[in-house]
Design a protein around this motif. Structure first.
Motif, PDB file in Angstrom:
ATOM      1  N   LEU A   1      -9.604  -5.043   8.371  1.00 41.83           N
ATOM      2  CA  LEU A   1      -9.565  -4.774   6.935  1.00 41.83           C
ATOM      3  C   LEU A   1     -10.185  -5.929   6.143  1.00 41.83           C
ATOM      4  CD1 LEU A   1      -6.051  -3.105   6.524  1.00 41.83           C
ATOM      5  CD2 LEU A   1      -8.274  -2.034   6.087  1.00 41.83           C
TER       6      LEU A   1
ATOM      7  N   MET B   1      -7.503   3.896  12.991  1.00 37.17           N
ATOM      8  CA  MET B   1      -7.764   3.876  11.552  1.00 37.17           C
ATOM      9  C   MET B   1      -8.488   5.140  11.101  1.00 37.17           C
ATOM     10  SD  MET B   1      -8.666  -0.162  10.898  1.00 37.17           S
ATOM     11  CE  MET B   1      -8.923   0.068   9.124  1.00 37.17           C
TER      12      MET B   1
ATOM     13  N   LEU C   1      -8.252   6.075   7.237  1.00 37.66           N
ATOM     14  CA  LEU C   1      -8.644   4.783   6.685  1.00 37.66           C
ATOM     15  C   LEU C   1     -10.127   4.510   6.922  1.00 37.66           C
ATOM     16  CD1 LEU C   1      -5.552   2.641   7.755  1.00 37.66           C
ATOM     17  CD2 LEU C   1      -6.171   3.293   5.404  1.00 37.66           C
TER      18      LEU C   1
ATOM     19  N   LEU D   1     -15.704   3.410   4.757  1.00 34.12           N
ATOM     20  CA  LEU D   1     -14.405   3.449   4.094  1.00 34.12           C
ATOM     21  C   LEU D   1     -14.122   4.834   3.523  1.00 34.12           C
ATOM     22  CD1 LEU D   1     -14.568   0.065   2.157  1.00 34.12           C
ATOM     23  CD2 LEU D   1     -13.408   0.518   4.332  1.00 34.12           C
TER      24      LEU D   1
ATOM     25  N   SER E   1      -8.631   3.835   2.144  1.00 28.09           N
ATOM     26  CA  SER E   1      -8.849   2.433   2.510  1.00 28.09           C
ATOM     27  C   SER E   1      -9.492   1.663   1.364  1.00 28.09           C
ATOM     28  CB  SER E   1      -9.715   2.330   3.766  1.00 28.09           C
ATOM     29  OG  SER E   1     -10.941   3.011   3.608  1.00 28.09           O
TER      30      SER E   1
END
Length: 279
Positions: free
Chosen positions: A13, A53, A58, A72, A76
């Motif tokens: 992230l 993810m 995400l 993204l 996210s």
């Protein structure tokens, strides 16, 4: 330094927030693996993190030729923008407090254990501390509408803005409502980790620095510094973070320019690589 263990997702992230957020690009999975390898994350763990993810909305996948890229999602993007605000804008030191408090009181049926837990968790994240019973406080004008509406508790919650009377010992009230020793310990750990020699790899060092700083401040309610204990470690920790982050930015981006394969995040976008550069 002996770096604390950070989850691969947290490190990823930070990578996405630094080099992908608000640039309308996606990043090659191989670049992610190479980047996380510099942070001590195995290829298997990196691939598993990407898969998890994506399953949690995400990340989304985007194929360019024979390569798989990740971009993204709206979810996210919101998470990373919130983190960016906390890290670079609001910070950890509240030295311009206007003297006001947000008071939130709630009364839920005894059987609503899950709703009570969810509300308390989100209030703590938003900077609130429990004063007594169902009364929580937060410094300044704390946002509550989205929390209350999102949990469907508007009929059970009341919110007020107030100032403490002169009979109230604000420092004592803060000590009752918040875990000051726990907050201080996070900053002391950050100082112990980073107040010394910096690792030779500026790219890995900067991402780890940002990730560890975010971990240190994520539950900090930004209490008014004038009512905190003398020599509050958050002040020194924030100063150190800003100095190191600024020193590492240029060399980290120079490494990223040769490491990250970024492409336009469009279904039919051109197949030309986007070279990394400072925003």
């Amino acid at each position: 330094m002996t770096a604390p263990q950070l989850r691969p997702q947290n490190l990823l992230l930070m990578l996405l927030g630094d080099f992908v957020l608000d640039r309308e690009v996606c990043v090659f999975s191989g670049s992610v693996i190479d980047a996380l390898d510099r942070l001590g994350v195995s290829e298997h763990a990196a691939r598993s993190t990407l898969t998890r993810m994506a399953a949690r909305d995400l990340l989304h996948r985007r194929r360019h030729g024979r390569r798989m890229y990740f971009g993204l999602t709206g979810r996210s993007t919101a998470v990373l923008r919130d983190g960016r605000t906390r890290i670079w804008r609001t910070g950890a030191v509240n030295d311009d407090w206007d003297g006001t408090w947000t008071l939130l009181c709630f009364s839920l049926p005894e059987s609503w254990q899950r709703q009570r837990h969810d509300l308390r968790s989100q209030l703590a994240w938003a900077g609130f501390g429990p004063l007594q019973g169902g009364l929580w406080i937060a410094p300044g004008h704390a946002a509550t509408a989205e929390i209350v509406a999102g949990l469907g508790l508007a009929a059970h919650v009341r919110v007020f803005r107030a100032r403490a009377d002169e009979l109230t010992d604000v420092a004592a009230m803060i000590g009752d409502a918040y875990d000051l020793p726990g907050l201080a310990a996070r900053y002391e750990a950050f100082l112990a980790e980073w107040d010394g020699d910096i690792p030779a790899d500026p790219f890995a060092a900067r991402l780890r620095l940002i990730a560890e700083w975010h971990d240190a401040i994520r539950y900090d309610p930004r209490l008014p510094v004038e009512h905190l204990p003398p020599d509050w470690p958050g002040i020194r920790a924030q100063k150190l973070f800003r100095e190191l982050e600024a020193a590492l930015e240029a060399p980290a981006r120079a490494v990223a320019a040769g490491l990250l394969d970024l492409r336009p995040d469009t279904p039919a976008g051109p197949d030309a690589a986007v070279r990394e550069s400072a925003p």
